[in-house]
Design a protein around this motif. Structure first.
Motif, PDB file in Angstrom:
ATOM      1  N   MET A   1       0.909  -1.432  -0.135  1.00  0.00           N
ATOM      2  CA  MET A   1       0.002   0.242  -0.073  1.00  0.00           C
ATOM      3  C   MET A   1       0.827   1.145  -0.133  1.00  0.00           C
ATOM      4  O   MET A   1       0.543   2.191  -0.766  1.00  0.00           O
ATOM      5  N   ARG A   2       2.076   1.172   0.624  1.00  0.00           N
ATOM      6  CA  ARG A   2       2.717   2.338   0.912  1.00  0.00           C
ATOM      7  C   ARG A   2       3.420   2.672  -0.638  1.00  0.00           C
ATOM      8  O   ARG A   2       3.758   3.735  -0.669  1.00  0.00           O
ATOM      9  N   GLY A   3       3.896   1.630  -1.206  1.00  0.00           N
ATOM     10  CA  GLY A   3       4.363   1.869  -2.395  1.00  0.00           C
ATOM     11  C   GLY A   3       3.554   2.360  -3.528  1.00  0.00           C
ATOM     12  O   GLY A   3       3.903   3.051  -4.473  1.00  0.00           O
ATOM     13  N   LEU A   4       2.221   2.085  -3.413  1.00  0.00           N
ATOM     14  CA  LEU A   4       1.323   2.388  -4.202  1.00  0.00           C
ATOM     15  C   LEU A   4       0.965   4.127  -3.910  1.00  0.00           C
ATOM     16  O   LEU A   4       0.940   4.790  -5.009  1.00  0.00           O
ATOM     17  N   LYS A   5       1.054   4.585  -2.741  1.00  0.00           N
ATOM     18  CA  LYS A   5       0.951   6.094  -2.630  1.00  0.00           C
ATOM     19  C   LYS A   5       2.255   6.689  -2.923  1.00  0.00           C
ATOM     20  O   LYS A   5       2.106   7.935  -3.642  1.00  0.00           O
ATOM     21  N   LYS A   6       3.252   6.167  -2.953  1.00  0.00           N
ATOM     22  CA  LYS A   6       4.595   6.880  -3.390  1.00  0.00           C
ATOM     23  C   LYS A   6       4.574   6.833  -4.945  1.00  0.00           C
ATOM     24  O   LYS A   6       4.749   8.131  -5.472  1.00  0.00           O
ATOM     25  N   LYS A   7       4.071   5.939  -5.481  1.00  0.00           N
ATOM     26  CA  LYS A   7       3.895   5.776  -7.050  1.00  0.00           C
ATOM     27  C   LYS A   7       2.962   6.975  -7.466  1.00  0.00           C
ATOM     28  O   LYS A   7       3.326   7.686  -8.609  1.00  0.00           O
TER      29      LYS A   7
END
Length: 152
Positions: A1-7
């Motif tokens: 989930m954290r990687g999706l927000k950063k992307k």
């Protein structure tokens, strides 16, 4: 989930940058014809601009050079005291236009003649455009009149 927000954040930043670059390019393209640089007759004679460059030229209408052809074609020379540039203009001149008076013309320098598309003359007896005053001062021929308003 954290990687999706950063992307997603990176995508928004890149999209904003592309939009900013695109709008800057559009503004620059739109202003391309609206920007006309000022040159004095001495600058034009020292380094002739290319025939497709639009610019403004200013100085005094040289005494004894104003002639009118049949129709609306007018020939004269503009000077800053150091050099003279022949000018041709087709149209109606401002009422206050005359020999020895300050003027600014917009157009192109083609084959040794400035082909003006617009001529502006000083609007009262003591006004002279700031660019013209600066060019005349540079040549040492500017003589302010009583109560003159340079560039006002």
């Amino acid at each position: 989930m954290r990687g999706l927000k950063k992307k997603r954040r990176i995508q928004i930043i890149v999209l904003a940058f592309v939009a900013l670059a695109g709008s800057t390019a559009l503004v620059g393209y739109a202003m391309q014809d609206g920007i006309n640089f000022f040159r004095s007759p001495s600058q034009v004679m020292a380094q002739a601009p290319s025939p497709n460059e639009r610019f403004r030229i200013g100085g005094l209408v040289e005494e004894g050079t104003l002639t009118r052809d049949a129709g609306e074609v007018i020939h004269f020379a503009v000077t800053d005291g150091g050099a003279s540039v022949p000018v041709v203009y087709k149209g109606i001149l401002p009422d206050l236009f005359g020999e020895g008076q300050g003027m600014i013309g917009t157009g192109r320098y083609i084959n040794g003649v400035f082909e003006a598309t617009e001529i502006l003359a000083k609007h009262d007896e003591s006004y002279m455009p700031k660019e013209v005053v600066d060019a005349l001062k540079e040549q040492g021929v500017y003589k302010p009149s009583e109560g003159s308003k340079a560039g006002s």
